[in-house]
Scaffold this motif. Structure first.
Motif, short mmCIF file in Angstrom:
data_model
loop_
_atom_site.label_atom_id
_atom_site.label_comp_id
_atom_site.label_asym_id
_atom_site.label_seq_id
_atom_site.Cartn_x
_atom_site.Cartn_y
_atom_site.Cartn_z
N LEU A 37 0.83 -1.20 0.00
CA LEU A 37 0.00 0.00 0.00
C LEU A 37 0.87 1.25 0.00
CD1 LEU A 37 -2.93 0.97 0.09
CD2 LEU A 37 -2.75 1.02 2.58
N TYR A 38 1.97 1.19 0.73
CA TYR A 38 2.89 2.34 0.78
C TYR A 38 3.50 2.59 -0.60
CZ TYR A 38 5.41 5.65 3.79
OH TYR A 38 5.85 6.79 4.42
N ALA A 39 3.85 1.52 -1.30
CA ALA A 39 4.41 1.65 -2.64
C ALA A 39 3.39 2.28 -3.59
CB ALA A 39 4.85 0.28 -3.17
N GLU A 40 2.13 1.88 -3.44
CA GLU A 40 1.05 2.45 -4.26
C GLU A 40 0.91 3.94 -3.96
OE1 GLU A 40 -3.81 2.18 -4.35
OE2 GLU A 40 -2.69 0.32 -3.98
N HIS A 41 0.96 4.29 -2.67
CA HIS A 41 0.88 5.70 -2.25
C HIS A 41 2.02 6.51 -2.85
CE1 HIS A 41 2.36 8.88 0.50
NE2 HIS A 41 1.08 9.20 0.59
N ASN A 42 3.25 5.95 -2.78
CA ASN A 42 4.42 6.68 -3.27
C ASN A 42 4.41 6.85 -4.79
OD1 ASN A 42 5.17 6.81 -0.65
ND2 ASN A 42 7.05 5.62 -0.85
N GLN A 43 3.86 5.86 -5.49
CA GLN A 43 3.75 5.98 -6.94
C GLN A 43 2.82 7.14 -7.31
OE1 GLN A 43 5.45 4.56 -9.37
NE2 GLN A 43 4.29 5.70 -10.91
N GLU A 44 1.73 7.25 -6.57
CA GLU A 44 0.80 8.36 -6.81
C GLU A 44 1.47 9.69 -6.49
OE1 GLU A 44 -2.55 7.44 -4.38
OE2 GLU A 44 -3.30 5.86 -5.72
N LYS B 18 4.69 10.31 -6.70
CA LYS B 18 5.68 10.55 -7.75
C LYS B 18 5.05 11.18 -8.98
CE LYS B 18 9.22 8.12 -10.45
NZ LYS B 18 9.84 6.79 -10.73
N GLU B 19 3.86 10.70 -9.34
CA GLU B 19 3.16 11.22 -10.51
C GLU B 19 2.68 12.65 -10.32
OE1 GLU B 19 0.07 8.36 -11.06
OE2 GLU B 19 1.43 6.77 -11.75
N LEU B 20 2.59 13.08 -9.04
CA LEU B 20 2.11 14.43 -8.75
C LEU B 20 3.23 15.42 -8.44
CD1 LEU B 20 -0.98 13.54 -6.50
CD2 LEU B 20 -1.04 14.47 -8.82
N ILE C 204 3.34 19.04 -9.58
CA ILE C 204 1.94 19.45 -9.81
C ILE C 204 1.33 19.89 -8.48
CG2 ILE C 204 -0.34 18.74 -10.64
CD1 ILE C 204 1.06 16.64 -12.38
N SER C 205 1.24 18.94 -7.56
CA SER C 205 0.70 19.29 -6.24
C SER C 205 1.55 18.72 -5.10
CB SER C 205 -0.75 18.77 -6.11
OG SER C 205 -0.79 17.36 -6.27
N VAL C 206 2.61 18.00 -5.45
CA VAL C 206 3.50 17.41 -4.45
C VAL C 206 4.94 17.86 -4.69
CG1 VAL C 206 4.47 15.25 -3.56
CG2 VAL C 206 2.04 15.37 -4.15
N ALA C 207 5.61 18.28 -3.62
CA ALA C 207 7.00 18.70 -3.73
C ALA C 207 7.90 17.48 -3.84
CB ALA C 207 7.38 19.53 -2.51
N LEU C 208 9.00 17.61 -4.57
CA LEU C 208 9.94 16.50 -4.75
C LEU C 208 10.45 16.01 -3.40
CD1 LEU C 208 11.63 14.68 -6.58
CD2 LEU C 208 13.35 16.51 -6.69
N GLY C 209 10.68 16.95 -2.48
CA GLY C 209 11.18 16.58 -1.16
C GLY C 209 10.20 15.72 -0.39
N THR C 210 8.91 16.00 -0.54
CA THR C 210 7.87 15.22 0.14
C THR C 210 7.87 13.79 -0.37
OG1 THR C 210 6.49 17.18 0.42
CG2 THR C 210 5.39 15.03 0.57
N TYR C 211 7.96 13.65 -1.69
CA TYR C 211 8.00 12.31 -2.29
C TYR C 211 9.22 11.53 -1.80
CZ TYR C 211 9.44 8.86 -5.77
OH TYR C 211 9.90 7.72 -6.38
N LYS C 212 10.39 12.19 -1.76
CA LYS C 212 11.62 11.51 -1.34
C LYS C 212 11.55 11.10 0.12
CE LYS C 212 14.89 13.40 -4.70
NZ LYS C 212 16.14 14.19 -4.89
N ARG C 213 10.91 11.93 0.96
CA ARG C 213 10.79 11.59 2.38
C ARG C 213 9.92 10.35 2.56
NH1 ARG C 213 10.95 17.22 3.03
NH2 ARG C 213 8.68 17.43 2.88
N HIS C 214 8.87 10.25 1.75
CA HIS C 214 8.02 9.06 1.85
C HIS C 214 8.75 7.81 1.34
CE1 HIS C 214 4.11 10.09 3.47
NE2 HIS C 214 4.14 11.23 2.82
N GLU C 215 9.58 7.97 0.33
CA GLU C 215 10.37 6.84 -0.15
C GLU C 215 11.32 6.35 0.96
OE1 GLU C 215 11.05 5.24 -3.77
OE2 GLU C 215 9.00 5.37 -2.99
#
Length: 203
Positions: A109-116, A118-120, A123-134
């Motif tokens: 589920l976490y991988a699914e969340h992170n993929q979503e 990444k796609e944003l 657009i609406s998600v900062a790169l840093g936020t995505y990397k922190r979740h990874e």
């Protein structure tokens, strides 16, 4: 006391000519119903008994399933009463449906969340936020392997005790300070909350 009734809808047959078996639970004056996932030929259904007739393997399996379901629903009613909560037909069936929720893994589920996420990015998600979740996902993955020798674990098995062990792991094995640890726990909590909404998992 709850009343449990099994019935079929003869006017809405499936493609193979069988009728779906439903269960209706009544508690007080209110009722709720749900499909059992089983079906039977209308000619084999005995409405007064709420069971199929005949000695074929299929009818025996269907009746055994309905007997077990009857027992399970009664047991869930007692469980709600023992907890001191308000009993209702809807709550009884909600608990039954939760028993049959697919056991999706927290990391899946976490991988699914992170993929979503990444796609944003941009657009609406900062790169840093995505990397922190990874990073958060990888740390929990490491924790599961370190503590339980598991590659993943069902969402509904992530409880308070496990989160406390994860917090201890982050601060002692990974040597994170309190603020960083809290951030990782919050990230994981976001995914757990997503599971509650998406799959109606009990927490």
């Amino acid at each position: 006391m709850e009343t449990i009734l099994f019935f079929i809808k003869r006017k809405k047959l499936l493609k193979d000519g069988t009728a779906s078996i439903f269960v209706r639970v009544t508690f007080g004056k209110l009722s709720a119903e749900v499909a059992t996932g089983k079906s039977v030929l209308p000619s084999q259904w005995v409405a007064t008994k709420g069971r199929a007739k005949g000695n074929t393997l299929k009818t025996k399996q269907v009746n055994a399933f309905l007997d077990q379901l009857d027992y399970t629903l009664h047991d869930l009613t007692l469980q709600i009463q023992r907890e001191g909560k308000q009993v209702s037909a809807k709550e009884i069936l909600n608990r039954y449906k939760n028993l049959n929720v697919p056991k999706i893994g927290i990391l899946a589920l976490y991988a699914e969340h992170n993929q979503e996420q990444k796609e944003l990015v941009g657009i609406s998600v900062a790169l840093g936020t995505y990397k922190r979740h990874e990073t958060s996902m990888k740390l929990f993955q490491e924790f599961l392997m370190f503590k339980y020798k598991a590659k993943d674990i069902p969402v509904n098995e992530v409880d308070v005790d496990m989160l406390k062990k994860y917090q201890h792991y982050l601060m002692t094995v990974r040597h994170n300070n309190n603020n960083t640890t809290v951030k990782y726990l919050r990230n994981l909590g976001k995914v757990l909350n997503m599971a509650v909404v998406k799959y109606n998992h009990p927490r």
